[in-house]
Design a protein around this motif. Structure first.
Motif, PDB file in Angstrom:
ATOM      1  N   SER A  90      38.569  -7.962  17.558  1.00  0.00           N
ATOM      2  CA  SER A  90      40.035  -7.864  17.528  1.00  0.00           C
ATOM      3  C   SER A  90      40.544  -6.430  17.531  1.00  0.00           C
ATOM      4  O   SER A  90      41.733  -6.173  17.459  1.00  0.00           O
ATOM      5  CB  SER A  90      40.596  -8.595  16.305  1.00  0.00           C
ATOM      6  OG  SER A  90      40.164  -7.984  15.098  1.00  0.00           O
ATOM      7  N   GLY A  91      39.625  -5.452  17.608  1.00  0.00           N
ATOM      8  CA  GLY A  91      40.035  -4.060  17.754  1.00  0.00           C
ATOM      9  C   GLY A  91      40.452  -3.396  16.451  1.00  0.00           C
ATOM     10  O   GLY A  91      40.224  -3.905  15.346  1.00  0.00           O
ATOM     11  N   HIS A  92      41.076  -2.230  16.594  1.00  0.00           N
ATOM     12  CA  HIS A  92      41.536  -1.449  15.435  1.00  0.00           C
ATOM     13  C   HIS A  92      42.637  -2.226  14.717  1.00  0.00           C
ATOM     14  O   HIS A  92      43.606  -2.672  15.343  1.00  0.00           O
ATOM     15  CB  HIS A  92      42.059  -0.091  15.902  1.00  0.00           C
ATOM     16  CG  HIS A  92      42.440   0.818  14.776  1.00  0.00           C
ATOM     17  ND1 HIS A  92      41.511   1.375  13.926  1.00  0.00           N
ATOM     18  CD2 HIS A  92      43.657   1.277  14.352  1.00  0.00           C
ATOM     19  CE1 HIS A  92      42.120   2.142  13.042  1.00  0.00           C
ATOM     20  NE2 HIS A  92      43.417   2.092  13.278  1.00  0.00           N
ATOM     21  N   LEU A  93      42.496  -2.377  13.424  1.00  0.00           N
ATOM     22  CA  LEU A  93      43.444  -3.191  12.665  1.00  0.00           C
ATOM     23  C   LEU A  93      44.835  -2.549  12.634  1.00  0.00           C
ATOM     24  O   LEU A  93      44.980  -1.333  12.497  1.00  0.00           O
ATOM     25  CB  LEU A  93      42.933  -3.399  11.241  1.00  0.00           C
ATOM     26  CG  LEU A  93      41.620  -4.185  11.128  1.00  0.00           C
ATOM     27  CD1 LEU A  93      41.188  -4.299   9.674  1.00  0.00           C
ATOM     28  CD2 LEU A  93      41.768  -5.568  11.762  1.00  0.00           C
ATOM     29  N   GLU A  94      45.824  -3.399  12.764  1.00  0.00           N
ATOM     30  CA  GLU A  94      47.215  -2.955  12.790  1.00  0.00           C
ATOM     31  C   GLU A  94      47.553  -2.152  11.532  1.00  0.00           C
ATOM     32  O   GLU A  94      47.230  -2.553  10.418  1.00  0.00           O
ATOM     33  CB  GLU A  94      48.127  -4.179  12.893  1.00  0.00           C
ATOM     34  CG  GLU A  94      49.582  -3.874  13.123  1.00  0.00           C
ATOM     35  CD  GLU A  94      50.393  -5.121  13.422  1.00  0.00           C
ATOM     36  OE1 GLU A  94      51.616  -4.990  13.579  1.00  0.00           O
ATOM     37  OE2 GLU A  94      49.806  -6.214  13.495  1.00  0.00           O
ATOM     38  N   ASN A  95      48.186  -1.001  11.734  1.00  0.00           N
ATOM     39  CA  ASN A  95      48.651  -0.119  10.651  1.00  0.00           C
ATOM     40  C   ASN A  95      47.513   0.521   9.845  1.00  0.00           C
ATOM     41  O   ASN A  95      47.757   1.128   8.796  1.00  0.00           O
ATOM     42  CB  ASN A  95      49.592  -0.864   9.690  1.00  0.00           C
ATOM     43  CG  ASN A  95      50.840  -1.361  10.388  1.00  0.00           C
ATOM     44  OD1 ASN A  95      51.397  -0.676  11.239  1.00  0.00           O
ATOM     45  ND2 ASN A  95      51.296  -2.556  10.025  1.00  0.00           N
ATOM     46  N   LEU A 136      40.243  -7.691  22.051  1.00  0.00           N
ATOM     47  CA  LEU A 136      39.649  -8.411  23.177  1.00  0.00           C
ATOM     48  C   LEU A 136      39.711  -9.929  23.014  1.00  0.00           C
ATOM     49  O   LEU A 136      39.161 -10.657  23.838  1.00  0.00           O
ATOM     50  CB  LEU A 136      38.189  -7.992  23.367  1.00  0.00           C
ATOM     51  CG  LEU A 136      37.940  -6.528  23.745  1.00  0.00           C
ATOM     52  CD1 LEU A 136      36.442  -6.276  23.866  1.00  0.00           C
ATOM     53  CD2 LEU A 136      38.641  -6.165  25.042  1.00  0.00           C
ATOM     54  N   THR A 137      40.372 -10.401  21.972  1.00  0.00           N
ATOM     55  CA  THR A 137      40.450 -11.849  21.767  1.00  0.00           C
ATOM     56  C   THR A 137      41.521 -12.438  22.685  1.00  0.00           C
ATOM     57  O   THR A 137      42.394 -11.714  23.187  1.00  0.00           O
ATOM     58  CB  THR A 137      40.797 -12.198  20.307  1.00  0.00           C
ATOM     59  OG1 THR A 137      42.191 -11.959  20.053  1.00  0.00           O
ATOM     60  CG2 THR A 137      39.944 -11.390  19.333  1.00  0.00           C
ATOM     61  N   CYS A 165      32.405  -1.084  18.638  1.00  0.00           N
ATOM     62  CA  CYS A 165      33.717  -0.438  18.616  1.00  0.00           C
ATOM     63  C   CYS A 165      34.869  -1.432  18.433  1.00  0.00           C
ATOM     64  O   CYS A 165      35.885  -1.095  17.822  1.00  0.00           O
ATOM     65  CB  CYS A 165      33.948   0.345  19.904  1.00  0.00           C
ATOM     66  SG  CYS A 165      32.884   1.792  20.114  1.00  0.00           S
ATOM     67  N   HIS A 166      34.728  -2.627  18.980  1.00  0.00           N
ATOM     68  CA  HIS A 166      35.862  -3.563  19.002  1.00  0.00           C
ATOM     69  C   HIS A 166      35.926  -4.504  17.807  1.00  0.00           C
ATOM     70  O   HIS A 166      36.911  -5.225  17.647  1.00  0.00           O
ATOM     71  CB  HIS A 166      35.835  -4.367  20.306  1.00  0.00           C
ATOM     72  CG  HIS A 166      36.179  -3.550  21.506  1.00  0.00           C
ATOM     73  ND1 HIS A 166      37.479  -3.330  21.921  1.00  0.00           N
ATOM     74  CD2 HIS A 166      35.393  -2.868  22.374  1.00  0.00           C
ATOM     75  CE1 HIS A 166      37.480  -2.576  22.993  1.00  0.00           C
ATOM     76  NE2 HIS A 166      36.221  -2.265  23.290  1.00  0.00           N
ATOM     77  N   THR A 167      34.889  -4.514  16.958  1.00  0.00           N
ATOM     78  CA  THR A 167      34.928  -5.304  15.728  1.00  0.00           C
ATOM     79  C   THR A 167      34.921  -4.349  14.538  1.00  0.00           C
ATOM     80  O   THR A 167      33.994  -3.536  14.411  1.00  0.00           O
ATOM     81  CB  THR A 167      33.717  -6.251  15.633  1.00  0.00           C
ATOM     82  OG1 THR A 167      33.758  -7.178  16.720  1.00  0.00           O
ATOM     83  CG2 THR A 167      33.747  -7.027  14.318  1.00  0.00           C
ATOM     84  N   PHE A 174      29.642  -5.993  10.508  1.00  0.00           N
ATOM     85  CA  PHE A 174      30.810  -6.424  11.267  1.00  0.00           C
ATOM     86  C   PHE A 174      31.668  -7.378  10.442  1.00  0.00           C
ATOM     87  O   PHE A 174      31.138  -8.248   9.727  1.00  0.00           O
ATOM     88  CB  PHE A 174      30.387  -7.118  12.564  1.00  0.00           C
ATOM     89  CG  PHE A 174      29.662  -6.221  13.523  1.00  0.00           C
ATOM     90  CD1 PHE A 174      30.209  -5.001  13.904  1.00  0.00           C
ATOM     91  CD2 PHE A 174      28.432  -6.585  14.056  1.00  0.00           C
ATOM     92  CE1 PHE A 174      29.549  -4.162  14.785  1.00  0.00           C
ATOM     93  CE2 PHE A 174      27.766  -5.754  14.940  1.00  0.00           C
ATOM     94  CZ  PHE A 174      28.327  -4.536  15.305  1.00  0.00           C
ATOM     95  N   ASP A 175      32.969  -7.217  10.553  1.00  0.00           N
ATOM     96  CA  ASP A 175      33.914  -8.101   9.876  1.00  0.00           C
ATOM     97  C   ASP A 175      34.085  -9.351  10.732  1.00  0.00           C
ATOM     98  O   ASP A 175      34.815  -9.350  11.724  1.00  0.00           O
ATOM     99  CB  ASP A 175      35.252  -7.380   9.699  1.00  0.00           C
ATOM    100  CG  ASP A 175      36.281  -8.218   8.974  1.00  0.00           C
ATOM    101  OD1 ASP A 175      35.992  -9.391   8.647  1.00  0.00           O
ATOM    102  OD2 ASP A 175      37.404  -7.709   8.740  1.00  0.00           O
ATOM    103  N   ALA A 176      33.397 -10.423  10.363  1.00  0.00           N
ATOM    104  CA  ALA A 176      33.397 -11.647  11.171  1.00  0.00           C
ATOM    105  C   ALA A 176      34.786 -12.263  11.299  1.00  0.00           C
ATOM    106  O   ALA A 176      35.068 -12.978  12.262  1.00  0.00           O
ATOM    107  CB  ALA A 176      32.431 -12.665  10.557  1.00  0.00           C
ATOM    108  N   LYS A 177      35.675 -11.965  10.344  1.00  0.00           N
ATOM    109  CA  LYS A 177      37.032 -12.522  10.397  1.00  0.00           C
ATOM    110  C   LYS A 177      37.887 -11.840  11.455  1.00  0.00           C
ATOM    111  O   LYS A 177      38.947 -12.340  11.812  1.00  0.00           O
ATOM    112  CB  LYS A 177      37.705 -12.398   9.029  1.00  0.00           C
ATOM    113  CG  LYS A 177      37.066 -13.247   7.946  1.00  0.00           C
ATOM    114  CD  LYS A 177      37.816 -13.096   6.632  1.00  0.00           C
ATOM    115  CE  LYS A 177      37.197 -13.956   5.542  1.00  0.00           C
ATOM    116  NZ  LYS A 177      37.905 -13.787   4.246  1.00  0.00           N
ATOM    117  N   HIS A 178      37.423 -10.684  11.927  1.00  0.00           N
ATOM    118  CA  HIS A 178      38.184  -9.930  12.932  1.00  0.00           C
ATOM    119  C   HIS A 178      37.313  -9.636  14.156  1.00  0.00           C
ATOM    120  O   HIS A 178      37.389  -8.560  14.734  1.00  0.00           O
ATOM    121  CB  HIS A 178      38.728  -8.642  12.329  1.00  0.00           C
ATOM    122  CG  HIS A 178      39.748  -8.850  11.263  1.00  0.00           C
ATOM    123  ND1 HIS A 178      39.438  -8.878   9.923  1.00  0.00           N
ATOM    124  CD2 HIS A 178      41.099  -9.078  11.349  1.00  0.00           C
ATOM    125  CE1 HIS A 178      40.535  -9.091   9.221  1.00  0.00           C
ATOM    126  NE2 HIS A 178      41.543  -9.223  10.059  1.00  0.00           N
TER     127      HIS A 178
END
Length: 201
Positions: A67-72, A110-111, A46-48, A60-64
């Motif tokens: 980091s949770g739901h992406l902004e916007n 969660l970072t 859920c968090h990646t 999974f997006d290793a760059k994020h």
């Protein structure tokens, strides 16, 4: 003599103040245990955010990482009509935003980013959150919303919760401002084109 005492006292004060800003070094064994628990517990689910991988598979997006739901980013909605079709919740295509009778919830960052993640939290705050199911562990805070299974982690040992905390402190901070939850009354109008539906069987 008095001048010497003043100089020494000043040096001690500077040393003490500068030391206060430093965090205790992370115990590597604890970090590894925390990584194991986070992986076993499916926190990344859920968090990646998920992206398209080889063969159109989701990965999974290793760059994020965490980091949770992406902004916007767009989010799903849920309506009483979904309930009639036995749809318990809908999710966006990154798997980080969820809509249901409670409104819309977003997987948090969660970072250890201090502005948008949990960089300003303390270990005690994290443990209190896990134990109580309250945002930031505040007694009068809002409830942690579905689908976060906090009730499954509340009974973990103090050692394991501290290990999870240590691991979360060890990953790279990612600046990503996650949206606040949206109450049911405002849960409309931003449906993604192809929401993922989860139904009763």
């Amino acid at each position: 003599m008095n001048q010497m005492v003043i100089i020494v006292s000043a040096m001690l004060l500077v040393t003490t103040v500068s030391g206060c800003g430093r965090e205790a070094p992370l115990n590597q064994a604890s970090v590894e245990r925390g990584k194991y628990l986070v992986t076993l517990g499916g926190c990344n689910d859920c968090h990646t955010p998920k992206i398209e991988g080889p063969g159109d598979a989701r990965e999974f997006d290793a760059k994020h990482l965490l980091s949770g739901h992406l902004e916007n980013a767009p989010y799903p909605v849920w309506t009483p009509e979904d309930a009639k079709r036995n749809v318990l919740l809908t999710a966006d295509n990154t798997g980080t935003a969820f809509a249901g009778p409670w409104g819309v919830s977003f997987a948090m960052n969660l970072t250890p980013d201090k502005e948008t993640g949990i960089g300003e939290w303390s270990e005690a705050t994290f443990i209190q959150m896990a134990r109580t199911g309250k945002h930031q562990g505040q007694p009068n805070g809002r409830d942690i919303l579905p689908p976060m299974p906090w009730f499954h982690i509340k009974d973990l040992s103090e050692t394991d919760l501290k290990a999870i905390w240590a691991y979360l402190r060890s990953i790279p901070p990612i600046k990503n401002q996650v949206s606040f939850p949206i109450p049911p009354s405002a849960n409309a109008g931003s449906r993604i084109e192809q929401p993922i539906a989860m139904s009763k069987r």
